[in-house]
Motif scaffolding. Structure first.
Motif, mmCIF file in Angstrom:
data_model
loop_
_atom_site.group_PDB
_atom_site.id
_atom_site.type_symbol
_atom_site.label_atom_id
_atom_site.label_comp_id
_atom_site.label_asym_id
_atom_site.label_seq_id
_atom_site.Cartn_x
_atom_site.Cartn_y
_atom_site.Cartn_z
ATOM 1 N N ILE A 1 -18.603 -2.825 -6.598
ATOM 2 C CA ILE A 1 -17.876 -3.359 -5.717
ATOM 3 C C ILE A 1 -16.441 -3.354 -6.021
ATOM 4 O O ILE A 1 -15.526 -2.883 -5.069
ATOM 5 C CB ILE A 1 -18.445 -4.606 -5.385
ATOM 6 N N THR A 2 -16.139 -3.825 -6.978
ATOM 7 C CA THR A 2 -14.490 -3.943 -7.375
ATOM 8 C C THR A 2 -13.926 -2.527 -7.247
ATOM 9 O O THR A 2 -12.803 -2.622 -6.911
ATOM 10 C CB THR A 2 -14.356 -4.550 -8.781
ATOM 11 N N ILE A 3 -14.598 -1.702 -7.923
ATOM 12 C CA ILE A 3 -14.053 -0.324 -8.081
ATOM 13 C C ILE A 3 -13.896 0.212 -6.726
ATOM 14 O O ILE A 3 -12.931 0.656 -6.359
ATOM 15 C CB ILE A 3 -14.908 0.682 -8.753
ATOM 16 N N GLY A 4 -14.924 -0.028 -5.710
ATOM 17 C CA GLY A 4 -14.837 0.569 -4.332
ATOM 18 C C GLY A 4 -13.526 -0.096 -3.550
ATOM 19 O O GLY A 4 -12.979 0.507 -2.827
ATOM 20 N N VAL A 5 -13.325 -1.494 -3.786
ATOM 21 C CA VAL A 5 -12.334 -2.084 -3.139
ATOM 22 C C VAL A 5 -11.141 -1.806 -3.746
ATOM 23 O O VAL A 5 -10.185 -1.717 -2.887
ATOM 24 C CB VAL A 5 -12.856 -3.600 -3.231
ATOM 25 N N ALA A 6 -11.062 -1.613 -4.819
ATOM 26 C CA ALA A 6 -9.804 -1.155 -5.469
ATOM 27 C C ALA A 6 -9.275 0.048 -5.156
ATOM 28 O O ALA A 6 -8.298 0.524 -4.844
ATOM 29 C CB ALA A 6 -9.821 -1.173 -6.926
ATOM 30 N N ILE A 7 -10.382 1.119 -5.032
ATOM 31 C CA ILE A 7 -9.775 2.505 -4.253
ATOM 32 C C ILE A 7 -9.288 2.408 -3.008
ATOM 33 O O ILE A 7 -8.251 2.921 -2.755
ATOM 34 C CB ILE A 7 -11.171 3.267 -4.551
ATOM 35 N N THR A 8 -10.176 1.544 -2.165
ATOM 36 C CA THR A 8 -9.842 1.417 -0.842
ATOM 37 C C THR A 8 -8.292 0.841 -0.767
ATOM 38 O O THR A 8 -7.439 1.247 -0.013
ATOM 39 C CB THR A 8 -10.662 0.464 -0.187
ATOM 40 N N GLY A 9 -7.923 -0.318 -1.542
ATOM 41 C CA GLY A 9 -6.729 -0.903 -1.416
ATOM 42 C C GLY A 9 -5.435 -0.012 -2.002
ATOM 43 O O GLY A 9 -4.555 0.055 -1.515
ATOM 44 N N THR A 10 -5.998 1.013 -2.911
ATOM 45 C CA THR A 10 -5.058 1.941 -3.531
ATOM 46 C C THR A 10 -4.695 2.735 -2.429
ATOM 47 O O THR A 10 -3.359 3.376 -2.229
ATOM 48 C CB THR A 10 -5.543 2.761 -4.708
ATOM 49 N N LEU A 11 -5.367 3.184 -1.622
ATOM 50 C CA LEU A 11 -4.904 4.175 -0.533
ATOM 51 C C LEU A 11 -4.331 3.320 0.535
ATOM 52 O O LEU A 11 -3.349 4.160 1.190
ATOM 53 C CB LEU A 11 -6.248 4.774 0.003
ATOM 54 N N LEU A 12 -4.482 2.056 0.688
ATOM 55 C CA LEU A 12 -3.700 1.348 1.747
ATOM 56 C C LEU A 12 -2.394 0.684 1.348
ATOM 57 O O LEU A 12 -1.632 0.310 2.305
ATOM 58 C CB LEU A 12 -4.495 0.375 2.467
ATOM 59 N N PHE A 13 -2.235 0.577 0.075
ATOM 60 C CA PHE A 13 -1.341 -0.159 -0.496
ATOM 61 C C PHE A 13 0.149 0.384 -0.483
ATOM 62 O O PHE A 13 0.894 -0.571 -0.208
ATOM 63 C CB PHE A 13 -1.189 -0.166 -2.257
ATOM 64 N N PRO A 14 0.326 1.726 -0.223
ATOM 65 C CA PRO A 14 1.769 2.129 0.186
ATOM 66 C C PRO A 14 2.113 1.651 1.354
ATOM 67 O O PRO A 14 3.441 1.559 1.664
ATOM 68 C CB PRO A 14 1.414 3.839 0.083
ATOM 69 N N LEU A 15 1.263 1.474 2.623
ATOM 70 C CA LEU A 15 1.460 0.883 3.707
ATOM 71 C C LEU A 15 2.283 -0.324 3.754
ATOM 72 O O LEU A 15 3.179 -0.737 4.311
ATOM 73 C CB LEU A 15 0.373 0.880 4.666
ATOM 74 N N LEU A 16 1.597 -1.220 2.698
ATOM 75 C CA LEU A 16 2.136 -2.541 2.573
ATOM 76 C C LEU A 16 3.556 -2.501 1.769
ATOM 77 O O LEU A 16 4.572 -3.392 2.516
ATOM 78 C CB LEU A 16 1.477 -3.383 1.358
ATOM 79 N N ILE A 17 3.973 -1.568 1.138
ATOM 80 C CA ILE A 17 5.472 -1.477 0.530
ATOM 81 C C ILE A 17 6.224 -0.853 1.508
ATOM 82 O O ILE A 17 7.147 -1.545 1.898
ATOM 83 C CB ILE A 17 5.231 -0.622 -0.618
ATOM 84 N N ILE A 18 5.650 -0.025 2.482
ATOM 85 C CA ILE A 18 6.700 0.625 3.461
ATOM 86 C C ILE A 18 6.688 -0.304 4.629
ATOM 87 O O ILE A 18 8.049 -0.413 5.027
ATOM 88 C CB ILE A 18 5.816 1.852 4.064
ATOM 89 N N HIS A 19 5.977 -1.114 4.919
ATOM 90 C CA HIS A 19 6.228 -2.236 6.069
ATOM 91 C C HIS A 19 6.964 -3.315 5.552
ATOM 92 O O HIS A 19 7.398 -3.854 6.589
ATOM 93 C CB HIS A 19 5.047 -2.556 6.781
ATOM 94 N N LEU A 20 6.964 -3.577 4.312
ATOM 95 C CA LEU A 20 7.598 -4.740 4.032
ATOM 96 C C LEU A 20 9.064 -4.467 3.484
ATOM 97 O O LEU A 20 9.919 -5.190 3.604
ATOM 98 C CB LEU A 20 6.934 -5.207 2.796
ATOM 99 N N PHE A 21 9.406 -2.911 2.960
ATOM 100 C CA PHE A 21 10.615 -2.823 2.345
ATOM 101 C C PHE A 21 11.503 -1.635 3.131
ATOM 102 O O PHE A 21 12.522 -1.284 2.817
ATOM 103 C CB PHE A 21 10.506 -2.463 0.978
#
Length: 482
Positions: A351-371
């Motif tokens: 489950i951790t690997i699956g959630v981490a992979i999904t988060g990896t794909l979405l994480f750039p949006l967090l950086i983009i929308h914050l900075f």
């Protein structure tokens, strides 16, 4: 018009964009040089065969196929590097749009013209492939199959170059082209190694493997072309819905193949599905949202189900977030199903690997929308942020043995969390890593919802206007009652 003029021109039923691209493409120096050089080497091989007699193919077979592979897998696909971007740069896209051709026809036409030129080179090589049979030492059926295999891969690479050429950032396209070139060279080297093999055409596993290869090739060709068509389409055109529905189906099929047949290994299916999901995310999370009312109208006609599907299937990065979450959920379920049996993972680790992979794909949006405030090129920004995050993750992995605290300090970053999750030495911390991965994923979703608030309000207003227009007017209902 004379009979000769009729024979020398293209037929009316051929797409105008194909005619235009063929006329321009076949006059370029690159195509002419590739054709002449390839023919020159083919003649050289024939002369060597006549000079040395029967059995002379053993020494020249590798170089023979390597030259064909480089021409079809590298030179010809790279001709589509600027197929769409050149039209955008020269401001001729509007002129082409005046012909009332859809963006799909424009993209597919450019690809068809490029593939037609590649097929011309392939047909020109056929006589030399047959002549190799008379020199001895080759199986003509395997040779023709081998050539068809190379042509199929060339079609997929050409579609990738044409589709990605719609992105304006030259550096991103250049990096992708370099990666495609490396893949093409690697594939051509593998092809050279297989050139002397006799394929087992009667083997059922071979037939299933070729069916899977052709199916994946056809899907990737469609997806690349649809991705290019989406980028040059107007806001009223919707190519994302069909593209995402098909990608859902393909992902489910790839992940479900080990359940269908016990002879299919689950590990390559899981890895291939992960690569496909990463590619789907790169496309969906960088799409521009559409504010055209007519695009949302078909969804509003389907009631609450259609209203919900707008947040999943309409164009735009916001709906892409939920789209990627659904794909990530499918991938996580597969990780739990296969990981506990085939990968020696615990349920928490899977489950951790699956959630981490999904988060990896979405994480750039967090950086983009914050900075970043409304980046001009979302695709390029996402791409470079993802590359930077990957670089940070591998740097922390390199110093993990020296300073383990650095790795834990970066564990809230999903990619770092993924690297730690797949490391069996961290099995005792699976629960902690899962909590960190979920927290980062939740924060990312909340930030995306915050930045997408105007888009959500717009979708709601479209639905309210549709419902208001669907209600019968009071005067009409009163007259009916009387």
């Amino acid at each position: 018009m004379t009979a000769t003029d009729k024979l020398s021109d293209f037929k009316d039923w051929i797409s105008p964009i194909i005619v235009k691209e063929l006329r321009q493409g076949m006059r370029t120096r690159l195509f002419t040089a590739a054709f002449i050089v390839l023919q020159g080497f083919m003649v050289l091989f024939v002369m060597i065969g006549f000079a040395e007699g029967s059995g002379s193919n053993a020494g020249t077979s590798g170089f023979f196929w390597f030259l064909i592979s480089i021409t079809l897998l590298l030179v010809m696909p790279l001709r589509g590097f600027a197929a769409l971007s050149s039209e955008i740069r020269l401001n001729t896209m509007d002129l082409i749009a005046l012909t009332r051709m859809s963006s799909w026809r424009i993209t597919a036409g450019k690809w068809a013209a490029l593939v037609s030129q590649t097929a011309l080179l392939t047909v020109a090589v056929l006589p030399y492939v047959v002549l190799r049979y008379f020199f001895g030492g080759v199986n003509p059926i395997s040779e023709l199959f081998f050539l068809g295999l190379i042509l199929t891969v060339s079609c997929v690479l050409s579609a990738a170059m044409v589709g990605l050429s719609a992105f304006p950032n030259f550096l991103v396209r250049a990096l992708i082209a370099v990666g495609a070139s490396i893949a093409a060279i690697s594939f051509s080297s593998a092809m050279v190694g297989m050139s002397n093999e006799n394929f087992a055409f009667d083997d059922p596993e071979f037939r299933w493997g070729m069916a899977a290869f052709l199916s994946i090739s056809a899907f990737l060709t469609y997806y690349f072309l649809a991705m290019g068509a989406t980028r040059i389409a107007t806001e009223a055109d919707n190519y994302s819905t069909l593209k995402r529905l098909i990608s859902f189906l393909v992902t489910a099929i790839v992940l479900g193949l080990p359940l269908i047949s016990s002879s299919i290994d689950s590990e390559p299916c899981y890895v291939i599905a992960g690569i496909l999901i990463a590619f789907f995310a790169l496309d969906a999370l960088t799409e521009a949202p559409s504010g055209v009312r007519s695009l949302h109208l078909p969804f509003n006609r389907k009631g609450m189900l259609g209203f919900a599907l707008q947040f999943l299937l309409t164009p735009g990065w916001f709906s892409g977030v939920f789209y990627v979450l659904c794909l990530g959920l499918m991938h996580t379920v597969a990780a739990v199903a296969y990981g506990t049996t085939d990968f020696s993972w615990s349920a928490d680790q899977a489950i951790t690997i699956g959630v981490a992979i999904t988060g990896t794909l979405l994480f750039p949006l967090l950086i983009i929308h914050l900075f970043f405030t409304e980046p001009k090129n979302l695709f390029a920004t996402y791409f470079f942020v993802q590359v930077a995050v990957a670089a940070v993750g591998f740097c922390l992995l390199a110093v993990q043995d020296v300073i383990p605290a650095f790795m834990w300090a970066g564990s809230p970053i999903p990619f770092v969390n993924f690297l730690m999750s797949v490391d069996d030495s961290n099995n005792n911390y699976d629960s902690m890593l899962l909590v960190l991965a979920l927290l980062t994923l939740i924060v990312t979703i909340l930030v995306c919802l915050w930045r997408a608030a105007p888009l959500i309000q717009q979708i709601k207003s479209f639905r309210q206007d549709f419902l208001a227009k669907s209600q019968p007017s009071p005067s009409l209902s009163t007259a009916t009652d009387e």
